[in-house]
Motif scaffolding. Sequence first.
Motif, PDB file in Angstrom:
ATOM      1  N   GLY A 237      -5.155  -3.592  -1.291  1.00 16.73           N
ATOM      2  CA  GLY A 237      -5.038  -2.730  -0.113  1.00 16.73           C
ATOM      3  C   GLY A 237      -3.589  -2.498   0.253  1.00 16.73           C
ATOM      4  O   GLY A 237      -2.731  -3.343   0.006  1.00 16.73           O
ATOM      5  N   THR A 238      -3.326  -1.311   0.821  1.00  9.96           N
ATOM      6  CA  THR A 238      -1.974  -0.940   1.212  1.00  9.96           C
ATOM      7  C   THR A 238      -2.013  -0.342   2.607  1.00  9.96           C
ATOM      8  O   THR A 238      -2.613   0.706   2.769  1.00  9.96           O
ATOM      9  CB  THR A 238      -1.390   0.106   0.233  1.00  9.96           C
ATOM     10  OG1 THR A 238      -1.564  -0.376  -1.094  1.00  9.96           O
ATOM     11  CG2 THR A 238       0.062   0.366   0.513  1.00  9.96           C
ATOM     12  N   PRO A 239      -1.414  -0.939   3.608  1.00 12.13           N
ATOM     13  CA  PRO A 239      -0.867  -2.293   3.591  1.00 12.13           C
ATOM     14  C   PRO A 239      -1.993  -3.311   3.442  1.00 12.13           C
ATOM     15  O   PRO A 239      -3.152  -2.984   3.677  1.00 12.13           O
ATOM     16  CB  PRO A 239      -0.196  -2.430   4.954  1.00 12.13           C
ATOM     17  CG  PRO A 239      -0.472  -1.194   5.731  1.00 12.13           C
ATOM     18  CD  PRO A 239      -1.334  -0.313   4.921  1.00 12.13           C
ATOM     19  N   GLY A 240      -1.631  -4.532   3.081  1.00 13.76           N
ATOM     20  CA  GLY A 240      -2.635  -5.575   2.883  1.00 13.76           C
ATOM     21  C   GLY A 240      -3.212  -6.049   4.205  1.00 13.76           C
ATOM     22  O   GLY A 240      -2.886  -5.542   5.282  1.00 13.76           O
TER      23      GLY A 240
END
Lengths: 370, 385
Positions: free
Chosen positions: B241-244
Motif C-alpha cells: 500500500g502507498t502510503p502504508g
Amino acid sequence: MSLELNGVSKTVGGQPHLYPIDLHLEVGVLHILVGRTRAGKTSLLRILAGLDSPSTGTITMNGQDLVHIPLRKRSVAMVYQEFVNYPSLTVYENIASPLRRQKAKRSDKGSAASPDIDARVRELAETLHIAHLLDRLPNQISGGQQQRVAIARALAKGADLLLLDEPLVNLDYKLREQMRDELADILTGTTTTVIYATSEPGEALAFGANTIVLDKGRVLQNASALEVYHRPASIAAASVFGDPPMNVFAVEVKDGVARLTGAEFSLRQASDHLAELDDGTYRLGIRASDCTLETTEANHLQLPGTVELCEISGSETYVHMGCSQNHFIVQEDGVFPHQLGQTLTLSIDPSRLLVFAADREGTLIKSYHR
Amino acid sequence: MADIILADISHSYVAQPDPSEYVLRRVDVHFGDGEAHALLGPSGCGKTTMLNLISGLIHPTSGQIRYGAKDVTRLPTRRRNIAQVFQFPVLYDTMTVFDNLAFPLRNRGRPDSEVKKRVGEIADLLELDSELTRRAANLTPDLKQIISLGRGLVRDDVAAILLDEPLTVIDPQRKWQIRRTLRQVHEQFRHTSIYVTHDQTEALTFADRVWVMNEGKIVQEGSPDELFRRPEHTFVGYFIGTPGMNILPCQLVDGAAMVAGQSIPLSDEVWQQARRDQGSFEIGIRPEFVELVAGGDSTDHGQPGELSVTITAVEDHGRFSIASAELGEHQIKAKLTDRVPPAPGQNARIRFAGGELHLYRDQRIVCADEPSGDHRPAATPAGGN
C-alpha cells in the motif's frame, strides 16, 4: 530575480536532444521537472550544471550569464541517480568536503577541523538521518543511506542552484516513499533555487511545486502541479503527467451530440462545460480515477468493455479495458482482481472530461471547473 | 508440473554459521501445483536466496526441497526440469527468433515436426509470428524479454517457471502489456509459477498467492486482497500500500486502545483475545480508512471513537489528498477524497472506518475487528478458554 533560459537547445551528433527552450523560473523556490525516460531531463540539468554547453541559447540567473562561467566558479550542486560519493572518505568527510574547499578558498589560514564546519556537518547529518553513520565508508552503508550522504553533501555546498536528477529512482519504493516525504520538507524549506527531475507526476503533486513538463526535448507546460493536473496544455502533457496516462478517445460532434465507436451522448445533458462545443472532431480525455466500473450514475457515459488486465498496486486496482477500438484504464480504490476477458460496463464521469483538438498538437480546448 | 515444497529450510552463506548469519530462517513454503505465486520483499529479505534454492543453483544448509513427492534438495539445476526468466533477457544474438525459441527443444533432441509445431504455438500466443525470421541482436528489450519467456514456455514438460524481476529492463509505458502477457500465459498453461520481486505492483498483479518476506522469514502468505485488508504482521501493513498502514503504539485499558491519551473502543472479541497475554501492542489502520469528521474542528473529543488531531501537512493529488496529522507525539496519515481538504495547522477530528482497525501484539495481528463477525481468529494457544 529569476532564472531565464532563452532558446536553449542541445544537439548531439546531429540528433536534437533539446529543442529551443524558453523558461522563466522564479529563484529561491522548488521546481519539478517531469518527463519520461529520455525526455531530455538529464540533458537540461547537465547544461544548467555547466557539465555540458548548450548548442544555442543563453541562461542567466538574476541577470548574470551562467553559460560562460567556468565550472569551478559556478554556485551549483547536483545529485545524480547513482549514489555518487568519495569512496575513500568517511560519511563525515564526504559531507565536510565542500565546506573545507570553501573555507580554503576564503582564507589559507583556516584550520582543517574548524568548529563551524563540524556543526554544519552534524546538522545536515541530523536532517538526513545519517548522524549515526558519520564514521562509516560509503560501501559500508545501504543505497538509501548513500543517497542521503550525496544529498547532504550537495546541501552543504550552499549553492545558489541545486539540481537533483531522479535521486530516488534507484531505491526500493518504500524507501522512496519515506525519502520523498523528508525531501519535501527539506527542499520546500530552503531559499535555494532547486530543480528536481522525476518521471513520476505523483512526486510533483506531493511536493506541490511549480512543474515543468518536458517531452521529447520540448517543454510542454510550465505551471503549478495542480494546474497541470486539471488543465494539461495538450494530450501529450496530460499523458506525461498522468500515472496511469490519461484515457483519450476520438468523438465526432454534431448538433450537440458526441459520437464515438459504439456510443453517443448529448453534450448538454452530460456537463455544462461541454454544452457549447462547435460541430467537428475532437479528442476527449478522462483520467483513470474519473472512470468507474458497473456503476449506475444517471448522466454518466456508459461503454461495454472487456477486462484485459488488473494491475494491483497494493491499495488501488488499475483495470485495463478494451472498449471497441479504445483502450481505457479505470482506477478502483482497493483490491479487485477481476477475471481477464470478463465483460464489464465502464462509466465515465462527464463533468471531468477534457476536450482536446483532434490534430497532431492535441491542444487543450475546454477544461472542467475545478 | 508439480507442487514445490520447501520444508524447514534454513540457509547461510557461511560454513559454520552463528544464529545471526542465516539469510533464511526455518522457512516452510508450499507452492501449489498450477498456481501463480510471488515472493515479495525488500532487498536483503532472502527472496533471491530462496529462488536460487528452488532452481538448484545453491543447496540449503538444512531442510528439504521437494518437487511433488520427489526430493530434489541436492539435485543440480539441469536435473530439476524448470524454466527460468531472468532480469535481463538471455538470447543468442546471432540466431533468429525462431531458432532461439526452438533451442530448448532441439537441445533435447526433439523431432523437427514437434519443434515446428511448438514454436508456432508459442509464437502465436506471444504475437511473435512476424518476428520469427529476424535476428535477435537488434530487437528491443521488451521483445527480447518476451522471447526469453517464450523459450521458457516452449517445453511442455517443465515442472515450474521461475521469474526473477522480469520487468527490470522494460520501458515503464510498456510494462502493463508484458504483465498482461504473463498473466494470459499463466491462465492458459497453468504452470506452477514463482515470480520474485521487490515491487508490490509486480507481485500483486501477477500472483494469486503472495508470500511476503522480511529478514529471512515469511511474514504472511495471502491473496492481494487479504494483504490489503488484513495484514497479519505490521511489516505487511507497512510494506503493502502507498502510503502504508498507520501503525501506532497503544495501551489497553478497559476494552479500548489508548493512543496519546485518547481512547479507541475495541470490539469485545478483540478485547477478549488481547487481554489474555502481555506484549507490546499497536493499532494498525490504513490511510484509506481514516475519515475526517465533518465540522470536527473543535478540540473536544466528540463522539466515542473520534480522535482529536492537528493537521500538519496536506498533499493535494488532484482527485484525493494525503493529510498528515499529529496525534499526540505520533503521526497519522489519511487519504481523503473530500472536495475541500483540511488546511495545515487546523485542529480536526478523525475516526476509523468500521472493521478496518487491527490490533497487533508484538507485531502479530491479535484478531480482526470485523463488523460482520464472519471472521474468527485463528485457534488460540492451548490453555485458552
